[in-house]
Design a protein around this motif. Structure first.
Motif, PDB file in Angstrom:
ATOM      1  N   GLU A  78       1.033  -1.136  -0.045  1.00  0.00           N
ATOM      2  CA  GLU A  78       0.264  -0.299   0.023  1.00  0.00           C
ATOM      3  C   GLU A  78       1.061   1.305   0.188  1.00  0.00           C
ATOM      4  OE1 GLU A  78      -3.352  -2.745   2.200  1.00  0.00           O
ATOM      5  OE2 GLU A  78      -2.449  -1.755   3.407  1.00  0.00           O
ATOM      6  N   LEU A  79       1.807   1.322   0.727  1.00  0.00           N
ATOM      7  CA  LEU A  79       2.683   2.162   0.662  1.00  0.00           C
ATOM      8  C   LEU A  79       3.888   2.262  -0.593  1.00  0.00           C
ATOM      9  CD1 LEU A  79       5.041   1.535   4.746  1.00  0.00           C
ATOM     10  CD2 LEU A  79       3.147   3.485   3.601  1.00  0.00           C
ATOM     11  N   VAL A  80       4.431   1.509  -1.448  1.00  0.00           N
ATOM     12  CA  VAL A  80       4.443   1.532  -2.221  1.00  0.00           C
ATOM     13  C   VAL A  80       3.337   2.229  -3.470  1.00  0.00           C
ATOM     14  CG1 VAL A  80       5.148   0.064  -4.100  1.00  0.00           C
ATOM     15  CG2 VAL A  80       5.885  -0.464  -2.170  1.00  0.00           C
ATOM     16  N   ASP A  81       2.224   1.502  -3.657  1.00  0.00           N
ATOM     17  CA  ASP A  81       0.977   2.062  -4.439  1.00  0.00           C
ATOM     18  C   ASP A  81       0.633   3.375  -4.169  1.00  0.00           C
ATOM     19  OD1 ASP A  81      -0.271   0.844  -6.449  1.00  0.00           O
ATOM     20  OD2 ASP A  81      -2.057   1.622  -5.331  1.00  0.00           O
ATOM     21  N   ARG A  82       1.138   4.270  -3.431  1.00  0.00           N
ATOM     22  CA  ARG A  82       1.092   5.750  -2.732  1.00  0.00           C
ATOM     23  C   ARG A  82       2.182   6.449  -3.140  1.00  0.00           C
ATOM     24  NH1 ARG A  82      -1.493   4.111   2.373  1.00  0.00           N
ATOM     25  NH2 ARG A  82       0.056   4.629   3.187  1.00  0.00           N
ATOM     26  N   HIS A  83       2.814   6.015  -3.330  1.00  0.00           N
ATOM     27  CA  HIS A  83       4.496   6.721  -3.414  1.00  0.00           C
ATOM     28  C   HIS A  83       4.987   6.968  -5.463  1.00  0.00           C
ATOM     29  CE1 HIS A  83       8.579   8.243  -3.648  1.00  0.00           C
ATOM     30  NE2 HIS A  83       8.113   7.760  -2.088  1.00  0.00           N
ATOM     31  N   PRO A  84       4.156   8.509  -5.063  1.00  0.00           N
ATOM     32  CA  PRO A  84       4.559   8.603  -7.208  1.00  0.00           C
ATOM     33  C   PRO A  84       5.903   8.239  -7.569  1.00  0.00           C
ATOM     34  CG  PRO A  84       4.561  10.781  -5.351  1.00  0.00           C
ATOM     35  CD  PRO A  84       4.413   9.084  -4.800  1.00  0.00           C
ATOM     36  N   GLY A  85       7.413   7.707  -6.911  1.00  0.00           N
ATOM     37  CA  GLY A  85       7.968   6.933  -7.378  1.00  0.00           C
ATOM     38  C   GLY A  85       8.510   5.478  -8.034  1.00  0.00           C
ATOM     39  N   PHE A  86       6.793   4.677  -7.369  1.00  0.00           N
ATOM     40  CA  PHE A  86       7.237   2.987  -7.931  1.00  0.00           C
ATOM     41  C   PHE A  86       6.247   2.946  -8.288  1.00  0.00           C
ATOM     42  CE2 PHE A  86       9.769   4.098  -3.673  1.00  0.00           C
ATOM     43  CZ  PHE A  86      10.515   3.428  -4.121  1.00  0.00           C
ATOM     44  N   GLU A  87       5.942   1.998  -8.889  1.00  0.00           N
ATOM     45  CA  GLU A  87       4.867   0.882  -9.937  1.00  0.00           C
ATOM     46  C   GLU A  87       4.705   0.083  -9.299  1.00  0.00           C
ATOM     47  OE1 GLU A  87       5.635   0.782 -13.922  1.00  0.00           O
ATOM     48  OE2 GLU A  87       6.717   2.684 -13.990  1.00  0.00           O
ATOM     49  N   LEU A  88       3.656  -0.033  -8.768  1.00  0.00           N
ATOM     50  CA  LEU A  88       3.190  -1.543  -8.175  1.00  0.00           C
ATOM     51  C   LEU A  88       2.984  -2.424  -8.645  1.00  0.00           C
ATOM     52  CD1 LEU A  88       3.412  -3.282  -4.920  1.00  0.00           C
ATOM     53  CD2 LEU A  88       0.492  -2.471  -4.999  1.00  0.00           C
ATOM     54  N   HIS A  89       3.687  -3.886  -8.932  1.00  0.00           N
ATOM     55  CA  HIS A  89       3.134  -4.511 -10.316  1.00  0.00           C
ATOM     56  C   HIS A  89       1.742  -5.340  -9.806  1.00  0.00           C
ATOM     57  CE1 HIS A  89       3.756  -8.217 -12.768  1.00  0.00           C
ATOM     58  NE2 HIS A  89       3.369  -8.954 -12.202  1.00  0.00           N
ATOM     59  N   ALA A  90       1.244  -5.649  -8.908  1.00  0.00           N
ATOM     60  CA  ALA A  90       0.009  -6.236  -8.261  1.00  0.00           C
ATOM     61  C   ALA A  90       0.204  -6.421  -6.765  1.00  0.00           C
ATOM     62  CB  ALA A  90       0.064  -7.519  -8.789  1.00  0.00           C
ATOM     63  N   PRO A  91      -0.856  -6.422  -6.315  1.00  0.00           N
ATOM     64  CA  PRO A  91      -1.145  -7.176  -4.521  1.00  0.00           C
ATOM     65  C   PRO A  91      -0.939  -7.659  -4.486  1.00  0.00           C
ATOM     66  CG  PRO A  91      -3.171  -6.071  -5.692  1.00  0.00           C
ATOM     67  CD  PRO A  91      -2.690  -6.501  -6.723  1.00  0.00           C
ATOM     68  N   VAL A 110       6.417  -8.880  -2.280  1.00  0.00           N
ATOM     69  CA  VAL A 110       6.010  -7.285  -2.938  1.00  0.00           C
ATOM     70  C   VAL A 110       6.826  -7.219  -4.159  1.00  0.00           C
ATOM     71  CG1 VAL A 110       5.268  -5.145  -2.394  1.00  0.00           C
ATOM     72  CG2 VAL A 110       5.041  -6.109  -1.342  1.00  0.00           C
ATOM     73  N   LEU A 111       6.013  -7.488  -5.694  1.00  0.00           N
ATOM     74  CA  LEU A 111       6.985  -6.574  -6.973  1.00  0.00           C
ATOM     75  C   LEU A 111       6.220  -5.254  -6.816  1.00  0.00           C
ATOM     76  CD1 LEU A 111       5.987  -9.865  -8.608  1.00  0.00           C
ATOM     77  CD2 LEU A 111       8.634  -9.128  -7.887  1.00  0.00           C
ATOM     78  N   PHE A 112       7.262  -4.588  -7.595  1.00  0.00           N
ATOM     79  CA  PHE A 112       7.789  -3.086  -7.321  1.00  0.00           C
ATOM     80  C   PHE A 112       8.887  -2.245  -8.705  1.00  0.00           C
ATOM     81  CE2 PHE A 112      10.073  -1.283  -4.637  1.00  0.00           C
ATOM     82  CZ  PHE A 112      10.346  -1.705  -3.663  1.00  0.00           C
ATOM     83  N   ARG A 113       9.109  -1.491  -8.563  1.00  0.00           N
ATOM     84  CA  ARG A 113       9.896  -0.824  -9.629  1.00  0.00           C
ATOM     85  C   ARG A 113       9.843   0.896  -9.335  1.00  0.00           C
ATOM     86  NH1 ARG A 113      10.285  -3.515 -14.824  1.00  0.00           N
ATOM     87  NH2 ARG A 113      11.961  -1.987 -15.278  1.00  0.00           N
ATOM     88  N   PRO A 114      11.085   1.323 -10.010  1.00  0.00           N
ATOM     89  CA  PRO A 114      10.531   3.124  -9.396  1.00  0.00           C
ATOM     90  C   PRO A 114       9.943   3.258 -11.159  1.00  0.00           C
ATOM     91  CG  PRO A 114      13.096   2.324  -9.881  1.00  0.00           C
ATOM     92  CD  PRO A 114      12.364   0.872  -9.607  1.00  0.00           C
ATOM     93  N   ALA A 115       8.952   4.111 -10.339  1.00  0.00           N
ATOM     94  CA  ALA A 115       8.458   4.542 -12.044  1.00  0.00           C
ATOM     95  C   ALA A 115       8.764   4.865 -13.426  1.00  0.00           C
ATOM     96  CB  ALA A 115       7.311   5.560 -11.393  1.00  0.00           C
TER      97      ALA A 115
END
Ligand SMILES: Cc1ncc(COP(=O)(O)O)c(C=O)c1O
Length: 213
Positions: A166-179, A185-190
């Motif tokens: 949820e923190l990653v999803d709310r952060h404009p600098g990151f993209e969450l791959h999926a819940p 938790v899969l994510f990457r810099p936007a």
């Protein structure tokens, strides 16, 4: 393959392998549907629960593995979600005869009189002879924490993964791959390229700050 694709397989599949917790996203196959299909088609069912199997410890998450009990064989890695150092992999078989392929004899290891006296022949459990006592740490953990203690740890990991996502999803600098489905938790810099992601990963590794998959 989803259940719909499995329906299109040739009439007599021998073995279907489902996954309960994929390596990357932690996804859990629809186990009840796959188990029903195996029963209808007379296929054996193996479930790779190497990652997700420990959800069984948690009353909150256990139902996500409904269908597991129908498997002929299940693999479980307590060095993934189970707080064990490597190696803590287990193979559970419904029917002990499935281990028959391991039933080799060597006179120096299988003394007839010991077998008759009821001592277990470890050669019937594994082809390996000299081995580390890997089960000891599992036994100590189970004895110390019990199913309830491990269940609490599983709950905490799942809850923290949700919170972090949820923190990653709310952060404009990151993209969450999926819940997250378990603890990954899969994510990457936007907007980052694969090369940038790889460079960040290697930098964190060589700095000794984080090991990212
Ligand atoms: C779903 C799943 N199955 C099997 C394995 C293999 O496990 P091991 O390295 O313990 O043999 C992995 C490893 O990441 C995995 O994620």
């Amino acid at each position: 393959l989803g259940p719909a694709t499995l329906e299109t397989l040739p009439p007599e599949p021998l073995l279907i392998a489902a996954t309960a917790g994929t390596t990357d996203a932690g996804l859990i196959d629809p186990l009840p549907e796959i188990a029903a299909l195996c029963a209808r088609r007379g296929a054996r069912l193996h479930i790779d629960a190497a990652y997700g199997g420990a959800l069984l410890f948690s009353p909150r998450h256990r139902a996500r593995l409904d269908g597991l009990a129908a498997a002929d064989t299940v693999t479980l890695d307590l060095h993934k979600l189970g707080w064990q150092p490597v190696a803590a992999g287990l193979l559970a078989v419904r029917d002990g005869h499935d281990l028959a392929a391991l039933n080799h004899r060597a006179d120096y290891l299988n003394a007839d009189d010991d077998t008759e006296a009821g001592l277990p022949d470890l050669l019937g459990r594994s082809l390996r002879t000299t081995r580390r006592p890997d089960v000891l740490k599992i036994a100590v953990t189970l004895k110390t924490l019990g199913r309830t203690g491990l269940g609490h740890l599983v709950d905490r990991v799942c809850a923290q993964a949700q919170e972090f996502a949820e923190l990653v999803d709310r952060h404009p600098g990151f993209e969450l791959h999926a819940p997250p489905t378990i603890g990954t938790v899969l994510f990457r810099p936007a907007g980052a390229t694969d090369d940038t992601v790889a460079a960040v990963r290697r930098q964190l590794l060589t700095d000794g700050r984080a090991v990212l998959g």
